[in-house]
Scaffold this active site. Structure first.
Site, PDB file in Angstrom:
ATOM      1  N   ASP A  47      38.846  36.240  35.758  1.00 61.68           N
ATOM      2  CA  ASP A  47      39.358  35.273  36.739  1.00 61.68           C
ATOM      3  C   ASP A  47      39.856  34.067  35.951  1.00 61.68           C
ATOM      4  O   ASP A  47      39.642  33.971  34.739  1.00 61.68           O
ATOM      5  CB  ASP A  47      38.216  34.858  37.687  1.00 61.68           C
ATOM      6  CG  ASP A  47      38.653  33.803  38.699  1.00 61.68           C
ATOM      7  OD1 ASP A  47      39.708  33.982  39.334  1.00 61.68           O
ATOM      8  OD2 ASP A  47      37.957  32.770  38.836  1.00 61.68           O
ATOM      9  N   SER A  48      40.483  33.125  36.660  1.00 62.97           N
ATOM     10  CA  SER A  48      40.945  31.909  35.995  1.00 62.97           C
ATOM     11  C   SER A  48      39.767  31.032  35.558  1.00 62.97           C
ATOM     12  O   SER A  48      39.925  30.178  34.692  1.00 62.97           O
ATOM     13  CB  SER A  48      41.828  31.117  36.954  1.00 62.97           C
ATOM     14  OG  SER A  48      41.089  30.772  38.108  1.00 62.97           O
ATOM     15  N   TYR A  93      45.141  28.959  38.531  1.00 66.01           N
ATOM     16  CA  TYR A  93      46.302  29.862  38.556  1.00 66.01           C
ATOM     17  C   TYR A  93      47.155  29.612  39.805  1.00 66.01           C
ATOM     18  O   TYR A  93      48.346  29.895  39.821  1.00 66.01           O
ATOM     19  CB  TYR A  93      45.838  31.326  38.602  1.00 66.01           C
ATOM     20  CG  TYR A  93      45.440  31.942  37.280  1.00 66.01           C
ATOM     21  CD1 TYR A  93      45.309  31.186  36.117  1.00 66.01           C
ATOM     22  CD2 TYR A  93      45.196  33.316  37.201  1.00 66.01           C
ATOM     23  CE1 TYR A  93      44.934  31.785  34.921  1.00 66.01           C
ATOM     24  CE2 TYR A  93      44.837  33.921  36.010  1.00 66.01           C
ATOM     25  CZ  TYR A  93      44.695  33.160  34.868  1.00 66.01           C
ATOM     26  OH  TYR A  93      44.325  33.762  33.694  1.00 66.01           O
ATOM     27  N   GLY A  94      46.500  29.117  40.841  1.00 69.91           N
ATOM     28  CA  GLY A  94      47.132  29.044  42.167  1.00 69.91           C
ATOM     29  C   GLY A  94      48.401  28.215  42.241  1.00 69.91           C
ATOM     30  O   GLY A  94      49.221  28.405  43.132  1.00 69.91           O
ATOM     31  N   CYS A 136      40.338  38.062  40.806  1.00 71.32           N
ATOM     32  CA  CYS A 136      41.149  36.883  41.099  1.00 71.32           C
ATOM     33  C   CYS A 136      42.232  37.317  42.077  1.00 71.32           C
ATOM     34  O   CYS A 136      43.010  38.239  41.779  1.00 71.32           O
ATOM     35  CB  CYS A 136      41.755  36.369  39.806  1.00 71.32           C
ATOM     36  SG  CYS A 136      42.975  35.060  40.048  1.00 71.32           S
ATOM     37  N   GLU A 194      35.320  24.153  40.386  1.00 68.17           N
ATOM     38  CA  GLU A 194      35.262  24.059  38.919  1.00 68.17           C
ATOM     39  C   GLU A 194      34.546  22.781  38.477  1.00 68.17           C
ATOM     40  O   GLU A 194      34.009  22.698  37.377  1.00 68.17           O
ATOM     41  CB  GLU A 194      36.671  24.114  38.321  1.00 68.17           C
ATOM     42  CG  GLU A 194      37.353  25.471  38.445  1.00 68.17           C
ATOM     43  CD  GLU A 194      36.758  26.550  37.523  1.00 68.17           C
ATOM     44  OE1 GLU A 194      36.306  26.227  36.410  1.00 68.17           O
ATOM     45  OE2 GLU A 194      36.745  27.732  37.944  1.00 68.17           O
ATOM     46  N   CYS A 227      40.169  33.874  47.954  1.00 68.21           N
ATOM     47  CA  CYS A 227      40.117  33.346  46.589  1.00 68.21           C
ATOM     48  C   CYS A 227      38.668  33.487  46.170  1.00 68.21           C
ATOM     49  O   CYS A 227      37.764  33.130  46.938  1.00 68.21           O
ATOM     50  CB  CYS A 227      40.544  31.885  46.570  1.00 68.21           C
ATOM     51  SG  CYS A 227      40.242  31.060  44.984  1.00 68.21           S
ATOM     52  N   THR A 228      38.434  34.002  44.972  1.00 66.26           N
ATOM     53  CA  THR A 228      37.054  34.284  44.576  1.00 66.26           C
ATOM     54  C   THR A 228      36.241  33.013  44.318  1.00 66.26           C
ATOM     55  O   THR A 228      35.028  33.080  44.168  1.00 66.26           O
ATOM     56  CB  THR A 228      37.027  35.198  43.333  1.00 66.26           C
ATOM     57  OG1 THR A 228      37.891  34.632  42.326  1.00 66.26           O
ATOM     58  CG2 THR A 228      37.504  36.592  43.674  1.00 66.26           C
ATOM     59  N   HIS A 229      36.902  31.863  44.273  1.00 67.72           N
ATOM     60  CA  HIS A 229      36.157  30.606  44.166  1.00 67.72           C
ATOM     61  C   HIS A 229      35.505  30.209  45.501  1.00 67.72           C
ATOM     62  O   HIS A 229      34.547  29.452  45.514  1.00 67.72           O
ATOM     63  CB  HIS A 229      37.090  29.463  43.747  1.00 67.72           C
ATOM     64  CG  HIS A 229      37.398  29.410  42.283  1.00 67.72           C
ATOM     65  ND1 HIS A 229      38.268  30.270  41.680  1.00 67.72           N
ATOM     66  CD2 HIS A 229      36.942  28.589  41.303  1.00 67.72           C
ATOM     67  CE1 HIS A 229      38.356  29.978  40.395  1.00 67.72           C
ATOM     68  NE2 HIS A 229      37.569  28.962  40.137  1.00 67.72           N
TER      69      HIS A 229
HETATM   70  N1  DGL Z   1      39.773  32.532  41.858  1.00 66.61           N
HETATM   71  C1  DGL Z   1      41.159  32.827  41.816  1.00 66.61           C
HETATM   72  C2  DGL Z   1      41.641  33.515  43.055  1.00 66.61           C
HETATM   73  O1  DGL Z   1      40.890  34.310  43.575  1.00 66.61           O
HETATM   74  C3  DGL Z   1      42.079  31.820  41.179  1.00 66.61           C
HETATM   75  C4  DGL Z   1      42.091  30.448  41.685  1.00 66.61           C
HETATM   76  C5  DGL Z   1      42.957  29.549  40.855  1.00 66.61           C
HETATM   77  O2  DGL Z   1      42.803  29.538  39.631  1.00 66.61           O
HETATM   78  O3  DGL Z   1      43.807  28.845  41.428  1.00 66.61           O
HETATM   79  O4  DGL Z   1      42.743  33.346  43.500  1.00 66.61           O
END
Ligand code: DGL
Length: 269
Positions: free
Chosen positions: A13-14, A45-46, A76, A155, A187-189
């Protein structure tokens, strides 16, 4: 006799987001060895372009493939939405993305077929969830919202509190107005913020945290391909971060516990 395979499963993931998937994988298959890569040098990454997302993702996939993984879980959504073809071109192992399992789970639990999707700007822009949902259930209605501040909050280690509450209320207002009955945490966050998200959406809205779905899907693919690790012994855990590994370790321990003893630095070339 069933075949077994002791090689690790790669997860990336990012940043911290994919640890929600890592945790679900470790819980479901403790015997599997897992290697995690957090691209802390490039998070988030978004807000990046599709080209950059594909480039970062395939570089990580190649690195993990060189470490000898047997399967890659793209933990991700942003990479899953934009980079799966590039990743599949870059490595020869099976690759699992997160969008399809989440879409499938949402369609399964939604009572009225009104499905909300929250994700990064890039994921929402890709339309990947809407497409996946409509392929499974043509008549489903969807409402999407990008929530760009959630990733930096997670984060930063801000997983609850007044500011998270205020940002959440603002982002989720259109979804509440649309009366969605199910909300995909695309989003996995976002599972880090689950208690706040659940409180703001209210008890009638089902939240889809795709981590469990992905873990089950990974289990299925490994079994089907005869790649499961032998049962009985706990698999090894390995962590890499592309920048500030000590910082990553501190937050990863908050999520996974003291088992995270070392995070290797792996800067991009
Ligand atoms: N956790 C990631 C996702 O599921 C990336 C979030 C990011 O870095 O913007 O999209």
């Amino acid at each position: 006799m069933a075949r077994v395979n002791r090689q690790a499963v790669g997860v990336f993931d990012s940043g911290l987001g994919g640890l929600t998937v890592f945790k679900a994988l470790a819980r479901l298959m403790p015997e599997e060895s897992l290697i995690y890569f957090g691209d802390t040098a490039h998070v988030p990454y978004g807000s990046k372009s599709p080209g950059a997302i594909a480039r970062f993702s395939s570089t990580i996939a190649i690195f993990l493939a060189k470490r000898g993984i047997k399967l890659l879980v793209v933990a991700c959504n942003t990479s899953s939405a934009w980079a799966l073809p590039a990743i599949r071109k870059a490595v020869k192992i099976p690759v699992i993305g997160v969008i399809e399992p989440g879409a499938r789970a949402a369609v399964r639990v939604s009572r009225g077929g009104r499905i909300g999707i929250i994700g990064t700007e890039a994921t929402v822009k890709s339309g990947a969830y809407v497409k996946a949902i409509k392929t499974i259930k043509k008549g489903a209605r969807t409402e999407s919202a990008a929530c760009p501040l959630f990733v930096p909050l997670v984060e930063e280690g801000w997983w609850n509190g007044g500011i998270v509450d205020a940002v959440t209320r603002k982002y989720l207002a259109p979804l509440k107005r649309a009366r969605v009955d199910t909300l995909i945490l695309g989003c996995t966050h976002y599972p880090y913020l689950k208690p706040v998200l659940a409180r703001v959406m209210g008890p009638r809205v089902r939240l889809i945290d795709s981590a469990e779905e992905i873990a089950r899907k990974t289990y299925g693919v490994l079994s089907e391909l005869g790649l499961r690790a032998p049962r009985g012994r706990r698999g090894r855990r390995e962590f890499y971060a592309s920048d500030a590994p000590e910082r990553f370790k501190r937050l990863a321990r908050r999520m996974l516990g003291p088992g995270v003893t070392r995070v290797h630095a792996h800067p991009f070339d």
